[in-house]
Design an enzyme around this catalytic site. Structure first.
Site, short mmCIF file in Angstrom:
data_model
loop_
_atom_site.label_atom_id
_atom_site.label_comp_id
_atom_site.label_asym_id
_atom_site.label_seq_id
_atom_site.Cartn_x
_atom_site.Cartn_y
_atom_site.Cartn_z
N LYS A 179 -12.29 2.36 5.09
CA LYS A 179 -13.73 2.67 5.14
C LYS A 179 -14.08 3.93 4.34
CE LYS A 179 -13.88 2.55 9.70
NZ LYS A 179 -12.60 1.90 10.01
N HIS A 222 -2.12 3.79 16.85
CA HIS A 222 -2.57 4.50 15.66
C HIS A 222 -3.57 5.57 16.09
CE1 HIS A 222 -5.36 1.15 16.28
NE2 HIS A 222 -6.29 1.87 15.67
N PRO A 242 -8.58 -0.28 21.42
CA PRO A 242 -8.39 -0.15 19.98
C PRO A 242 -8.80 -1.43 19.25
CG PRO A 242 -6.31 -0.67 21.02
CD PRO A 242 -7.32 -0.53 22.13
N GLU A 267 0.80 -1.23 0.00
CA GLU A 267 0.00 0.00 0.00
C GLU A 267 0.83 1.28 0.00
OE1 GLU A 267 -3.56 -0.16 2.46
OE2 GLU A 267 -3.07 -2.25 2.97
#
Length: 243
Positions: free
Chosen positions: A113, A183, A177, A91
């Protein structure tokens, strides 16, 4: 056609949100329908998206050390996909910004998302390069340079790329999380993002201020969060609080 990053195909619980353009038999114009695919889906994921019977639980610092952390470590959940992104093995073309510093740097990447077709539901994730910070509970003043970089540089990168200013962003951490590598979430302020409620989201600016005032704030503080009624962790925490 649904495009899924190859790097995440082997990750249990991969969530892909995308648009389907459909035409109703009685309508001349197509309609966009947003849907989510979870692949591969386990029984745990199926239960997550069914009707949820939730319970609030309060976790002390000792509860985290003695109950929550051992429970999480027993789950052996892989986050190799996170490391692949950080190492640019996957990615790399989706990275919006990177501070490569191994201690105080991070990668900023659009959340899967968000389809990136509009700004109303803007959603990006900053993933820190350090691999020794699981969650909010691990944060100390040592991590303040990292947190300040994420807040300032993340906002600047989003302003430059998407022309969305910092006062139009909600910047926060989840506790608990969804995966245990630190993150930070960046979402459009008007977007009701999943997990943005007070029982889970902790604004990064306030996290920074709390650590400036009390170095052991997140190691000692009692944190409140929601768990499914059938989550084994809930039963463990409730049993400890009764004893």
């Amino acid at each position: 056609m649904l495009m899924v990053p190859k790097s995440r195909l082997g990750n249990p619980g991969l969530k892909i949100q995308y648009l389907l353009r459909v035409r109703h038999c009685c309508s001349k114009s197509p309609t966009d329908v947003k849907t989510t695919v979870v692949y591969p889906a386990t029984e745990k994921h199926l239960q997550k998206y069914l009707h949820r019977d939730l319970r609030l639980v309060r976790e002390t610092g000792d509860d985290y050390k003695n109950i929550t952390l051992p429970h999480l470590e027993s789950q052996s959940l892989s986050i190799q996909w996170v490391y692949n992104i950080l190492d640019r093995k996957a990615e790399a073309d989706r990275i919006v910004f990177e501070n490569p510093d191994p201690s105080d740097g991070f990668v900023l990447i659009p959340d899967l998302k968000w389809n990136q077709q509009q700004l109303d539901d803007l959603y990006l994730i900053a993933i820190c390069h350090r691999r020794d910070i699981k969650s909010l509970r691990d944060l100390t003043p040592e991590h303040l340079p990292l947190l300040r970089n994420i807040l300032q540089e993340g906002q600047e990168a989003i302003l430059q790329r998407y022309q969305v200013a910092g006062d139009r962003l909600r910047v926060y951490l989840h506790y608990l999380p969804s995966y245990y590598h630190l993150h930070v979430h960046f979402t459009a302020l008007g977007f009701e993002a999943p997990g943005a409620g007070v029982e889970r989201a902790h604004l990064l600016a306030e996290v920074i201020e709390n650590l400036e005032q009390d170095p052991e704030h997140y190691g000692r503080r009692t944190l409140t969060f929601a768990l499914r009624a059938d989550d084994p962790l809930l039963a463990l925490l409730q049993e400890a609080q009764r004893s």
